[in-house]
Write a protein that holds these residues in place. Sequence first.
Motif, PDB file in Angstrom:
ATOM      1  N   ASP A 150      73.797  65.252  46.155  1.00 41.42           N
ATOM      2  CA  ASP A 150      74.906  65.271  45.628  1.00 41.42           C
ATOM      3  C   ASP A 150      75.043  64.374  44.150  1.00 41.42           C
ATOM      4  N   ARG A 151      74.436  63.207  44.029  1.00 43.19           N
ATOM      5  CA  ARG A 151      74.370  62.740  42.620  1.00 43.19           C
ATOM      6  C   ARG A 151      73.641  63.311  41.902  1.00 43.19           C
ATOM      7  N   LEU A 152      72.398  63.999  42.303  1.00 41.93           N
ATOM      8  CA  LEU A 152      71.385  64.672  41.194  1.00 41.93           C
ATOM      9  C   LEU A 152      72.340  66.046  40.801  1.00 41.93           C
ATOM     10  N   GLN A 153      73.180  66.758  41.633  1.00 43.92           N
ATOM     11  CA  GLN A 153      73.938  67.727  41.337  1.00 43.92           C
ATOM     12  C   GLN A 153      74.949  67.414  40.179  1.00 43.92           C
ATOM     13  N   ALA A 154      75.764  66.218  40.410  1.00 39.37           N
ATOM     14  CA  ALA A 154      76.538  65.932  39.460  1.00 39.37           C
ATOM     15  C   ALA A 154      75.686  65.543  38.195  1.00 39.37           C
ATOM     16  N   THR A 155      74.651  64.949  38.112  1.00 40.39           N
ATOM     17  CA  THR A 155      74.013  64.282  36.846  1.00 40.39           C
ATOM     18  C   THR A 155      73.728  65.859  36.142  1.00 40.39           C
ATOM     19  N   LEU A 156      73.373  67.058  36.709  1.00 41.51           N
ATOM     20  CA  LEU A 156      72.906  68.335  36.328  1.00 41.51           C
ATOM     21  C   LEU A 156      74.048  69.175  35.991  1.00 41.51           C
ATOM     22  N   GLY A 157      75.217  68.767  36.018  1.00 40.30           N
ATOM     23  CA  GLY A 157      76.298  69.316  35.810  1.00 40.30           C
ATOM     24  C   GLY A 157      76.782  70.479  36.577  1.00 40.30           C
ATOM     25  N   GLY A 158      76.573  70.065  38.013  1.00 44.05           N
ATOM     26  CA  GLY A 158      77.049  70.972  39.018  1.00 44.05           C
ATOM     27  C   GLY A 158      76.111  72.054  39.068  1.00 44.05           C
ATOM     28  N   ARG A 159      75.058  72.206  38.880  1.00 43.59           N
ATOM     29  CA  ARG A 159      74.046  73.321  39.062  1.00 43.59           C
ATOM     30  C   ARG A 159      73.298  73.062  40.526  1.00 43.59           C
ATOM     31  N   ARG A 160      73.939  73.365  41.562  1.00 44.52           N
ATOM     32  CA  ARG A 160      73.746  72.831  42.872  1.00 44.52           C
ATOM     33  C   ARG A 160      72.180  73.659  43.287  1.00 44.52           C
ATOM     34  N   ARG A 161      71.922  74.816  42.843  1.00 50.88           N
ATOM     35  CA  ARG A 161      70.523  75.395  43.189  1.00 50.88           C
ATOM     36  C   ARG A 161      69.479  74.897  42.393  1.00 50.88           C
ATOM     37  N   LEU A 162      69.735  74.339  41.420  1.00 48.85           N
ATOM     38  CA  LEU A 162      68.569  73.845  40.443  1.00 48.85           C
ATOM     39  C   LEU A 162      68.360  72.270  41.174  1.00 48.85           C
ATOM     40  N   ALA A 163      69.502  71.706  41.437  1.00 52.04           N
ATOM     41  CA  ALA A 163      69.221  70.401  42.280  1.00 52.04           C
ATOM     42  C   ALA A 163      68.685  70.561  43.494  1.00 52.04           C
ATOM     43  N   ALA A 164      68.973  71.670  44.168  1.00 52.44           N
ATOM     44  CA  ALA A 164      68.259  71.780  45.358  1.00 52.44           C
ATOM     45  C   ALA A 164      66.659  72.175  45.480  1.00 52.44           C
ATOM     46  N   VAL A 165      66.266  72.778  44.392  1.00 53.27           N
ATOM     47  CA  VAL A 165      65.067  72.983  43.876  1.00 53.27           C
ATOM     48  C   VAL A 165      64.102  71.800  43.592  1.00 53.27           C
ATOM     49  N   LEU A 166      64.888  70.810  42.682  1.00 51.71           N
ATOM     50  CA  LEU A 166      64.060  69.768  42.500  1.00 51.71           C
ATOM     51  C   LEU A 166      63.942  68.683  43.630  1.00 51.71           C
ATOM     52  N   ILE A 167      64.880  68.787  44.294  1.00 51.57           N
ATOM     53  CA  ILE A 167      64.928  67.753  45.679  1.00 51.57           C
ATOM     54  C   ILE A 167      63.889  68.128  46.705  1.00 51.57           C
ATOM     55  N   THR A 168      63.828  69.708  46.815  1.00 48.40           N
ATOM     56  CA  THR A 168      62.667  70.357  47.639  1.00 48.40           C
ATOM     57  C   THR A 168      61.478  69.891  47.240  1.00 48.40           C
ATOM     58  N   LEU A 169      61.199  70.158  45.858  1.00 51.98           N
ATOM     59  CA  LEU A 169      59.772  69.826  45.278  1.00 51.98           C
ATOM     60  C   LEU A 169      59.418  68.292  45.646  1.00 51.98           C
ATOM     61  N   PHE A 170      60.478  67.479  45.262  1.00 54.34           N
ATOM     62  CA  PHE A 170      60.001  65.981  45.563  1.00 54.34           C
ATOM     63  C   PHE A 170      59.768  65.478  46.880  1.00 54.34           C
ATOM     64  N   ALA A 171      60.571  66.497  47.965  1.00 49.15           N
ATOM     65  CA  ALA A 171      60.195  66.198  49.258  1.00 49.15           C
ATOM     66  C   ALA A 171      58.900  66.631  49.550  1.00 49.15           C
ATOM     67  N   LEU A 172      58.561  67.769  48.972  1.00 44.64           N
ATOM     68  CA  LEU A 172      57.282  68.503  49.259  1.00 44.64           C
ATOM     69  C   LEU A 172      55.954  67.619  48.829  1.00 44.64           C
ATOM     70  N   VAL A 173      56.268  66.977  47.624  1.00 42.37           N
ATOM     71  CA  VAL A 173      55.215  65.772  47.287  1.00 42.37           C
ATOM     72  C   VAL A 173      55.196  64.530  47.961  1.00 42.37           C
ATOM     73  N   LEU A 174      56.184  64.128  48.613  1.00 45.25           N
ATOM     74  CA  LEU A 174      56.340  63.210  49.671  1.00 45.25           C
ATOM     75  C   LEU A 174      55.522  63.572  50.771  1.00 45.25           C
ATOM     76  N   LEU A 175      55.536  65.066  51.370  1.00 46.26           N
ATOM     77  CA  LEU A 175      54.900  65.404  52.394  1.00 46.26           C
ATOM     78  C   LEU A 175      53.262  65.501  52.234  1.00 46.26           C
ATOM     79  N   PHE A 176      53.029  65.816  50.883  1.00 41.03           N
ATOM     80  CA  PHE A 176      51.569  66.415  50.959  1.00 41.03           C
ATOM     81  C   PHE A 176      50.468  65.382  50.180  1.00 41.03           C
ATOM     82  N   VAL A 177      51.357  64.303  49.383  1.00 43.31           N
ATOM     83  CA  VAL A 177      50.640  63.092  48.893  1.00 43.31           C
ATOM     84  C   VAL A 177      50.023  62.332  50.044  1.00 43.31           C
TER      85      VAL A 177
END
Length: 365
Positions: A60-87
């Motif tokens: 929610d905070r990332l989406q607000a920072t990106l100007g309400g672009r919820r899909r972009l925020a979801a993609v960035l959060i998902t990529l970050f979670a994948l990095v946390l998993l695979f590292v």
Amino acid sequence: MTGPSETTENEAFLSRATEATIRIGVIALLVVWCFQITRPFVVPIVWGTIIATAIYPAYDRLQATLGGRRRLAAVLITLFALVLLFVPAALFTGSLAASAQWLVTGLNSGTIEVPPPPDSVNTWPFIGSSLYGIWQLASVNLEGALREIGPHLTGFIRGALSTAAGAGLGVLQFLISILISGVLLANAKAGDQMARAIAVKLAGERGLEFATLAGATVRSVSQGIIGVAFIQSALIAIGLFVFGVPHAALWSVLCLLLAIVQLSPFLVLLPIVIYAFTAYSMTLAILFTIWMSVAGAIDNVLKPLLLARGLGLPMIVIFMGAIGGFITSGFIGLFVGAVVLALGYELFMAWIHEDAAAESAANTA
């Protein structure tokens, strides 16, 4: 004697009963069929829902920072979670492969040397004499020591291989779950409306309250268990790397896994501390022991601070639900158990307060 009207009513009743039975049977068959089709995806969907609920504030905070672009925020959060998993998975796999190669090469070439044990080991209670004997034999004849403890290691090796296979399947399930959580986050508004509608259907007026409580409980368990596990393993990793412990990445990931499943990291740290007293100077060994003691016990301080924070529930209720759920249902039970016990506690307290309120109103009247 039965009249024509009564006979007609009986026939109409039988017709309605038969029709209702057929409808119920068809609906039950459809439900069972749908469950059979979706059963392979139940665990990833549950995990995806848990992950999405846990990281929604950050999304929610990332989406607000990106100007309400919820899909972009979801993609960035998902990529970050994948990095946390695979590292951690990559570190664990690479370190395990390197350790295995080093062990095989050393055994084949005879270059592995075990230092003799300190005399103080023989004075340790319970295991001192046995450990001293095996250690002394390994320092003189490593192959003989391996032959002596080999039968005891067979069951351990089999369990380790089974655990490794299960871990691989778990990583795959988490990968799918993270992707599902990204989809849920991208459609968070519709999902929230659906969850609230279902909660109202199931629990009536208090449905919204219970839905909010469930989400807050998942986030609390995420912070109090998963978050504490990452903090604790990070501190342990810093100590292992700073003091130059061999295969530090492997031990760090093992400590992370133990902390997540609510087992003490000292199961891994204790042999490493013993190794430190044989490989380092006394001063470095003492400093290493102090750091590892603080890092290994810091969860006892952080869990009471983070677990049940922001909830109007006793911390013991969330903790018992998480641990009991883990014992009965595995890792996913950490969250499901906490949510179920929290909802049960709220229902029980509402029932008690309702009776107390009714009794007070009766006394007043």
